[in-house]
Write a protein that holds these residues in place. Structure first.
Motif, PDB file in Angstrom:
ATOM      1  N   UNK A  93     -26.758  21.016 -13.321  1.00  0.00           N
ATOM      2  CA  UNK A  93     -25.606  21.790 -12.607  1.00  0.00           C
ATOM      3  C   UNK A  93     -24.816  20.690 -11.943  1.00  0.00           C
ATOM      4  N   UNK A  94     -25.039  19.511 -11.752  1.00  0.00           N
ATOM      5  CA  UNK A  94     -24.204  18.532 -11.053  1.00  0.00           C
ATOM      6  C   UNK A  94     -22.859  18.385 -11.789  1.00  0.00           C
ATOM      7  N   UNK A  95     -22.979  18.696 -13.237  1.00  0.00           N
ATOM      8  CA  UNK A  95     -21.819  18.472 -13.976  1.00  0.00           C
ATOM      9  C   UNK A  95     -20.538  19.249 -13.512  1.00  0.00           C
ATOM     10  N   UNK A 146      -7.779   9.386 -19.693  1.00  0.00           N
ATOM     11  CA  UNK A 146      -9.007   8.847 -20.264  1.00  0.00           C
ATOM     12  C   UNK A 146     -10.226   9.425 -19.446  1.00  0.00           C
ATOM     13  N   UNK A 147     -10.045   8.957 -17.933  1.00  0.00           N
ATOM     14  CA  UNK A 147     -11.214   9.244 -17.001  1.00  0.00           C
ATOM     15  C   UNK A 147     -11.163  10.601 -17.006  1.00  0.00           C
ATOM     16  N   UNK A 159     -18.305  15.241 -20.129  1.00  0.00           N
ATOM     17  CA  UNK A 159     -19.680  14.852 -19.600  1.00  0.00           C
ATOM     18  C   UNK A 159     -20.027  16.243 -18.557  1.00  0.00           C
ATOM     19  N   UNK A 160     -19.031  16.913 -17.966  1.00  0.00           N
ATOM     20  CA  UNK A 160     -19.394  18.068 -16.863  1.00  0.00           C
ATOM     21  C   UNK A 160     -19.930  19.221 -17.853  1.00  0.00           C
ATOM     22  N   UNK A 161     -19.081  19.509 -18.987  1.00  0.00           N
ATOM     23  CA  UNK A 161     -19.313  20.413 -19.771  1.00  0.00           C
ATOM     24  C   UNK A 161     -20.549  20.439 -20.456  1.00  0.00           C
ATOM     25  N   UNK A 162     -20.978  19.007 -21.110  1.00  0.00           N
ATOM     26  CA  UNK A 162     -22.377  18.738 -21.549  1.00  0.00           C
ATOM     27  C   UNK A 162     -23.468  19.111 -20.405  1.00  0.00           C
ATOM     28  N   UNK A 163     -23.390  18.686 -19.462  1.00  0.00           N
ATOM     29  CA  UNK A 163     -24.368  18.671 -18.393  1.00  0.00           C
ATOM     30  C   UNK A 163     -24.586  20.271 -18.001  1.00  0.00           C
ATOM     31  N   UNK A 171     -14.856  19.667 -12.193  1.00  0.00           N
ATOM     32  CA  UNK A 171     -13.936  20.022 -11.359  1.00  0.00           C
ATOM     33  C   UNK A 171     -13.006  18.801 -11.082  1.00  0.00           C
ATOM     34  N   UNK A 172     -13.457  17.613 -10.861  1.00  0.00           N
ATOM     35  CA  UNK A 172     -12.555  16.670 -10.464  1.00  0.00           C
ATOM     36  C   UNK A 172     -11.663  16.270 -11.546  1.00  0.00           C
ATOM     37  N   UNK A 173     -12.126  16.545 -13.081  1.00  0.00           N
ATOM     38  CA  UNK A 173     -11.413  16.128 -14.136  1.00  0.00           C
ATOM     39  C   UNK A 173     -10.194  17.189 -14.304  1.00  0.00           C
ATOM     40  N   UNK A 174     -10.468  18.323 -13.689  1.00  0.00           N
ATOM     41  CA  UNK A 174      -9.658  19.654 -13.936  1.00  0.00           C
ATOM     42  C   UNK A 174      -8.351  19.589 -12.850  1.00  0.00           C
TER      43      UNK A 174
END
Length: 66
Positions: A34-36, A8-9, A16-20, A41-44
């Motif tokens: 761009x901090x997204x 889930x995390x 959130x990363x893709x949206x940002x 990266x941490x999700x991938x």
């Protein structure tokens, strides 16, 4: 490194990363969007350095069995 980001995390981080990144690329938000790239990266890779430092782990430690 051992994974410390759960499903889930991970999903939330990627979304959130893709949206940002999308908002920054279209000019809707400033350069801070761009901090997204960080949550993406941490999700991938399923590893969060901050979680490692703080001793947090949102993924299950038990191996999956059928």
């Amino acid at each position: 490194m051992q994974a410390n980001v759960g499903t889930i995390d991970r999903t939330l981080r990627i979304i959130v990363g893709l949206i940002l990144i999308g908002l920054a690329a279209t000019g809707r938000v400033g350069a801070w969007g761009w901090i997204g790239a960080l949550p993406l990266l941490t999700g991938l890779v399923r590893v969060c350095p901050a979680y490692s430092i703080l001793g947090v782990k949102t993924c299950s430690s038990e191996p999956k069995t059928k």
